[in-house]
Enzyme design. Structure first.
Site, mmCIF file in Angstrom:
data_model
loop_
_atom_site.group_PDB
_atom_site.id
_atom_site.type_symbol
_atom_site.label_atom_id
_atom_site.label_comp_id
_atom_site.label_asym_id
_atom_site.label_seq_id
_atom_site.Cartn_x
_atom_site.Cartn_y
_atom_site.Cartn_z
ATOM 1 N N ASN A 275 -12.308 8.262 -28.136
ATOM 2 C CA ASN A 275 -12.122 9.594 -28.726
ATOM 3 C C ASN A 275 -13.504 10.220 -28.879
ATOM 4 O O ASN A 275 -14.263 9.837 -29.762
ATOM 5 C CB ASN A 275 -11.427 9.433 -30.090
ATOM 6 C CG ASN A 275 -11.364 10.743 -30.863
ATOM 7 O OD1 ASN A 275 -11.589 11.824 -30.307
ATOM 8 N ND2 ASN A 275 -11.052 10.644 -32.147
ATOM 9 N N LYS B 254 -14.155 13.151 -29.782
ATOM 10 C CA LYS B 254 -14.168 14.150 -30.860
ATOM 11 C C LYS B 254 -14.861 15.442 -30.360
ATOM 12 O O LYS B 254 -14.750 15.762 -29.178
ATOM 13 C CB LYS B 254 -14.850 13.584 -32.109
ATOM 14 C CG LYS B 254 -14.327 12.222 -32.498
ATOM 15 C CD LYS B 254 -14.769 11.793 -33.862
ATOM 16 C CE LYS B 254 -14.341 10.370 -34.105
ATOM 17 N NZ LYS B 254 -14.403 9.984 -35.499
ATOM 18 N N HIS C 60 -4.712 12.388 -36.078
ATOM 19 C CA HIS C 60 -5.989 11.759 -36.438
ATOM 20 C C HIS C 60 -6.354 12.177 -37.859
ATOM 21 O O HIS C 60 -6.078 13.310 -38.279
ATOM 22 C CB HIS C 60 -7.075 12.193 -35.451
ATOM 23 C CG HIS C 60 -8.339 11.401 -35.599
ATOM 24 N ND1 HIS C 60 -9.234 11.635 -36.615
ATOM 25 C CD2 HIS C 60 -8.839 10.357 -34.887
ATOM 26 C CE1 HIS C 60 -10.236 10.766 -36.513
ATOM 27 N NE2 HIS C 60 -10.013 9.981 -35.471
ATOM 28 N N GLU D 58 -8.992 13.090 -39.129
ATOM 29 C CA GLU D 58 -9.835 14.291 -39.227
ATOM 30 C C GLU D 58 -8.982 15.557 -39.105
ATOM 31 O O GLU D 58 -9.296 16.585 -39.707
ATOM 32 C CB GLU D 58 -10.953 14.227 -38.169
ATOM 33 C CG GLU D 58 -12.008 13.195 -38.575
ATOM 34 C CD GLU D 58 -12.768 12.543 -37.441
ATOM 35 O OE1 GLU D 58 -12.717 13.027 -36.294
ATOM 36 O OE2 GLU D 58 -13.423 11.505 -37.712
ATOM 37 N N GLU E 225 -5.902 3.419 -38.279
ATOM 38 C CA GLU E 225 -7.303 3.742 -38.515
ATOM 39 C C GLU E 225 -7.541 3.954 -40.005
ATOM 40 O O GLU E 225 -7.236 5.052 -40.528
ATOM 41 C CB GLU E 225 -7.679 5.028 -37.774
ATOM 42 C CG GLU E 225 -7.496 4.949 -36.276
ATOM 43 C CD GLU E 225 -8.379 5.947 -35.563
ATOM 44 O OE1 GLU E 225 -9.219 5.532 -34.774
ATOM 45 O OE2 GLU E 225 -8.247 7.162 -35.834
ATOM 46 N N GLY F 143 -16.283 6.027 -38.537
ATOM 47 C CA GLY F 143 -17.643 6.561 -38.487
ATOM 48 C C GLY F 143 -18.569 6.051 -39.581
ATOM 49 O O GLY F 143 -19.657 6.589 -39.772
ATOM 50 N N SER G 5 -14.872 2.211 -36.585
ATOM 51 C CA SER G 5 -16.142 1.479 -36.418
ATOM 52 C C SER G 5 -16.014 0.250 -35.531
ATOM 53 O O SER G 5 -16.677 -0.768 -35.765
ATOM 54 C CB SER G 5 -16.729 1.101 -37.786
ATOM 55 O OG SER G 5 -17.068 2.274 -38.504
HETATM 56 C C1 PEP Z 1 -11.945 7.548 -34.549
HETATM 57 O O1 PEP Z 1 -12.372 8.619 -34.972
HETATM 58 O O2 PEP Z 1 -10.828 7.492 -34.045
HETATM 59 C C2 PEP Z 1 -12.810 6.386 -34.675
HETATM 60 C C3 PEP Z 1 -12.264 5.210 -34.592
HETATM 61 O O3 PEP Z 1 -14.150 6.633 -34.879
HETATM 62 P P1 PEP Z 1 -15.330 5.525 -34.970
HETATM 63 O O4 PEP Z 1 -15.064 4.494 -33.910
HETATM 64 O O5 PEP Z 1 -16.570 6.292 -34.735
HETATM 65 O O6 PEP Z 1 -15.238 4.930 -36.329
#
Ligand code: PEP
Length: 251
Positions: free
Chosen positions: A12, A14, A99, A101, A169, A175, A214
């Site tokens: 992703n 983003k 997601h 976000e 998630e 992040g 992460s």
């Molecule tokens: C995500 O935003 O779906 C995600 C898993 O981000 P990150 O791997 O940067 O934590």
């Protein structure tokens, strides 16, 4: 094995990536082609501005593409939005919906996420439906309760007869460099699996459940080895082909 699920590693991007970033797909294709190809599906979900170009560039490499969100409707007066049909037309196979976000920044609720997942299915896309608890909810011991409720509200009944992917998630892991313990990942994925199996029967055992938050080359092997972890949804570490390949090769 009847319930064998081919893992999916989905990146992703983003709101990251200009045209110059398209070379990462060439690098990734080179890395995937150089050694023994891991037994998994690989996808990248770039910003919508890059989707057509990235899909064309991915071409016959076997790397799939996806959108990061879609509108529930196929077309109409919705300035700034993009429909699932448009994503499919631009070469997408997947679309991320719900997601955290989007849930936070755009106040998306489960009903809206479900309608987006349905729109994705209607356009022939596979929705990657995201769920996950906030830090306070985990600290209050409510993580499984919260995710159970999100699953019920966000996953359409049509998931019993169509391909969907679930991404667990934890919001506090996205992040931040933080990850849940392996025991917590295992418990959550087992809970999600049992809910899918209760609701969809045999079909519920074929639905892939990704872990996201992460995930890095350094922790991917341990996380991907957990029962009912059928791949990863990867943010930051998907931006550079070398990092992303480090996760793919951990499958
Ligand atoms: C995500 O935003 O779906 C995600 C898993 O981000 P990150 O791997 O940067 O934590």
């Amino acid at each position: 094995m009847a319930d064998r699920r081919i893992p999916l590693i989905a990146g992703n991007w983003k709101m990251n990536g200009l045209n110059a970033a398209l070379v990462e797909i060439d690098k990734l294709a080179g890395l995937l082609g150089a050694g023994e190809r891991p037994d998994c599906a690989v996808a990248i979900c770039p910003p919508a501005t890059l989707l057509s170009a990235l899909s064309a560039r991915a071409g016959a490499t076997g790397i799939l593409t996806g959108g990061q969100d879609c509108h529930p409707k196929a077309s109409g007066a919705h300035t700034g939005d993009i429909s699932a049909v448009m994503l499919a037309d631009a070469g997408a196979t997947y679309v991320i919906v719900g997601h955290s976000e989007r849930r936070t920044d755009h106040h998306e609720d489960d009903a809206l996420v479900r309608s987006k997942a349905l729109a994705a299915l209607g356009a022939g896309l596979t929705p990657i439906i995201c769920v996950g608890e906030a830090r306070a909810e985990r600290e209050a011991g409510r993580a499984i309760e919260v995710v159970t409720s999100q699953l019920l509200g966000s996953v359409p009944d049509e998931a019993g007869t169509n391909e969907v992917v679930i991404a667990y998630e934890p919001v506090w892991a996205i992040g931040t460099g933080l990850t849940p313990t392996i025991a917590d990942v295992e418990a959550m994925h087992a809970s999600i699996r049992s809910q899918l199996a209760d609701r969809f029967g045999a079909a519920g055992k074929t639905i892939r459940i990704l872990y996201g938050g992460s995930m890095k080359p350094a922790n991917a092997k341990e996380i991907l080895a957990v029962a009912n972890v059928d791949g990863g949804l990867v943010g930051g570490a998907s931006l550079l082909a070398n990092d992303f390949y480090g996760i793919i090769s951990a499958v």
